[in-house]
Design a protein around this motif. Structure first.
Motif, mmCIF file in Angstrom:
data_model
loop_
_atom_site.group_PDB
_atom_site.id
_atom_site.type_symbol
_atom_site.label_atom_id
_atom_site.label_comp_id
_atom_site.label_asym_id
_atom_site.label_seq_id
_atom_site.Cartn_x
_atom_site.Cartn_y
_atom_site.Cartn_z
ATOM 1 N N SER A 133 0.851 -1.198 0.000
ATOM 2 C CA SER A 133 0.000 0.000 0.000
ATOM 3 C C SER A 133 0.881 1.241 0.000
ATOM 4 O O SER A 133 1.897 1.282 0.696
ATOM 5 N N ASP A 134 0.473 2.253 -0.797
ATOM 6 C CA ASP A 134 1.219 3.506 -0.701
ATOM 7 C C ASP A 134 0.345 4.614 -0.131
ATOM 8 O O ASP A 134 0.645 5.793 -0.243
ATOM 9 N N ASP A 135 -0.745 4.211 0.511
ATOM 10 C CA ASP A 135 -1.627 5.156 1.193
ATOM 11 C C ASP A 135 -0.812 5.936 2.243
ATOM 12 O O ASP A 135 -0.149 5.329 3.079
ATOM 13 N N PRO A 136 -0.884 7.278 2.215
ATOM 14 C CA PRO A 136 -0.129 8.030 3.237
ATOM 15 C C PRO A 136 -0.557 7.651 4.659
ATOM 16 O O PRO A 136 0.218 7.833 5.602
ATOM 17 N N ALA A 137 -1.775 7.106 4.799
ATOM 18 C CA ALA A 137 -2.219 6.674 6.133
ATOM 19 C C ALA A 137 -1.324 5.560 6.665
ATOM 20 O O ALA A 137 -1.167 5.398 7.881
ATOM 21 N N VAL A 138 -0.724 4.778 5.749
ATOM 22 C CA VAL A 138 0.213 3.733 6.193
ATOM 23 C C VAL A 138 1.489 4.387 6.738
ATOM 24 O O VAL A 138 1.992 4.011 7.791
ATOM 25 N N HIS A 233 1.417 13.686 -1.417
ATOM 26 C CA HIS A 233 1.601 12.521 -0.535
ATOM 27 C C HIS A 233 2.324 12.960 0.733
ATOM 28 O O HIS A 233 1.913 12.642 1.862
ATOM 29 N N ARG A 285 9.961 4.863 3.111
ATOM 30 C CA ARG A 285 9.324 4.145 2.026
ATOM 31 C C ARG A 285 10.364 3.552 1.081
ATOM 32 O O ARG A 285 11.443 4.126 0.911
#
Ligand code: AMP
Length: 423
Positions: A133-138, A233, A285
């Protein structure tokens, strides 16, 4: 007399109570990971050398500090210098069906560095990795987990440094600008940095050599070159941290010790430690890593925290103290003949931590050991007690003195008293 051996340079025997403290730290980390839904991964401490060469070919960690050797089959092996590459290798190998794949780990790492306080050749890390996942929430979840972990130990003097290293869309323009700047200033750079410049200009920013500092300070910074998407992001990550009240400092020249980082990168530093060894953790990341290890393109992010250094920081802050393993009770046997053996076994099977004297030593000598053990209770078996089917229970720390207790009632009586003192 034959010569004695010593633990090798840069390695240490970690003994009680420090070893128990280290385990307690790992337990505290495991709890944070459990609370956030991370599974545990235990990967081998040695890997195919290629795994690390592939991901860090221009870094000191891989080219200079790695413990690599040929095994008895002639295979090139490396003791892992870090765990991200191993975890991503495991991800690519096992291809887990459900994404994001969230794992935590702990264990020793090996780097042939110059040993000094807080820098060892075998050291321990705890860490997490999230793939898929590259969701900023991660990114926010990962950074927050580290932050809450330090807090759970009682640490308050930790600062979070944050940067974005961009991705393949913004890097060409930045790299061109950085390279041009560094080349223009090559005459004033150290010889080592001029060499690094040829391999990876970004790594020059990581130079700790005094001569390079002025040039590094004036170098173009990545955050000025982020494309709209990467910039958004990064902004989302910052907003998320703001909303959780986690303070950070943007550190535009923060590059990490390995090559694979993209976009969000961060480091945790202890302000209670001396400057040179004050990094207590870091991560970021690595959206291209799975692909570079032969997997499908899969975004990923994680961090590794240095256990040894965190404990030094805890010492400096006077927090997370640990008494080591303390028994609940110490059995002093003044009659011999196996009574202590049976009693210790019985108490242990009731979940009571029982230590005991050995070697038929005098009552006085055994009482000394009982004192040193720090056990809150001592059980004394003398001749009278043995004849009556009783034991003497002595309060070692409180003021209740000693009581004669029937041998049969002892486990319950002791459990009750231990329950009262721990309340
Ligand atoms: P790194 O992967 O180099 O960013 O390391 C992550 C963390 O591990 C650092 O922030 C340190 O706390 C710790 N660490 C790295 N190298 C060593 C070492 N040689 N000895 C002790 N701790 C280390």
């Amino acid at each position: 007399m034959v010569a004695k051996f010593q633990a090798l340079k840069g390695t240490r025997d970690i003994m009680s109570p420090d070893s128990e403290r280290q385990r307690a730290l790992v337990d505290a980390f495991a709890e944070q990971a459990r609370l956030a839904g991370y599974g545990h991964i235990m990967s081998p401490i040695f890997e195919d050398l290629g795994v690390f060469l592939r991901v860090g070919g221009s870094t000191d960690v891989v080219t200079k500090e790695m413990y690599d050797f040929e095994d008895k089959d002639g295979k090139r092996i490396a003791l892992r210098p870090e765990l991200t590459a191993s975890v991503v290798r495991a991800f690519v190998q096992h291809n887990p069906p459900s994404l994001p794949w969230k794992v935590w780990y702990e264990g020793p790492q090996f780097r042939h560095e110059k040993p000094q306080a807080g820098r060892y050749r075998q050291f321990s890390q705890v860490g997490i990795e999230v793939l898929g996942s590259d969701d900023p929430a991660v990114d926010i979840e990962v950074i927050t987990l580290g932050w809450r972990f330090y807090q759970s130990l009682g640490m308050s003097q930790v600062s979070l440094l944050l940067n974005s290293l961009g991705d393949e869309t913004c890097r060409p323009a930045y790299f061109a600008a950085l390279e041009e700047y560094l080349r223009d200033n090559a005459a004033n750079l150290s010889e080592k940095s001029v060499e690094t410049l040829e391999k990876n200009p970004l790594r020059v920013l990581d130079s700790k050599r005094g001569q390079d500092q002025e040039i590094v300070a004036g170098a173009p910074i990545m955050v000025d070159y982020l494309t709209e998407e990467t910039g958004e992001h990064f902004a989302a990550v910052r907003e998320g941290l703001d909303s959780l009240g986690i303070s950070y400092e943007i550190s535009p020249r923060l590059v990490r010790g390995l090559d694979y980082y993209t976009r969000t990168t961060f480091e945790f530093a202890s302000t209670a430690l001396e400057n040179a060894q004050n990094a207590v953790g870091g991560g970021g990341r690595y959206d291209g890593l799975a692909e570079s290890l032969g997997g499908k393109p899969t975004p990923g992010i994680g961090f590794a925290l240095g256990v040894d250094r965190i404990l030094l920081a805890c010492d400096a802050e006077g927090v997370f103290e640990h008494a080591g393993a303390v028994p609940d009770v110490f059995i002093v046997d003044d009659v011999g003949g196996g009574e202590a053996t049976v009693l210790a076994d019985q108490l242990r099977s009731h979940g009571i931590a029982a230590d005991r004297g050995f070697d038929g030593r005098s009552m006085k000598a055994q009482m000394k050991v009982a004192n040193r053990s720090n056990a809150p209770w001592a059980i004394i078996i003398g001749e009278t007690e043995q004849a009556d089917g009783t034991v003497t229970l002595r309060d070692m720390h409180g003021d209740t003195g000693q009581t004669l207790i029937s041998r049969d009632d002892l486990p319950n009586e002791l459990s009750q008293r231990l329950g009262e003192t721990s309340r």
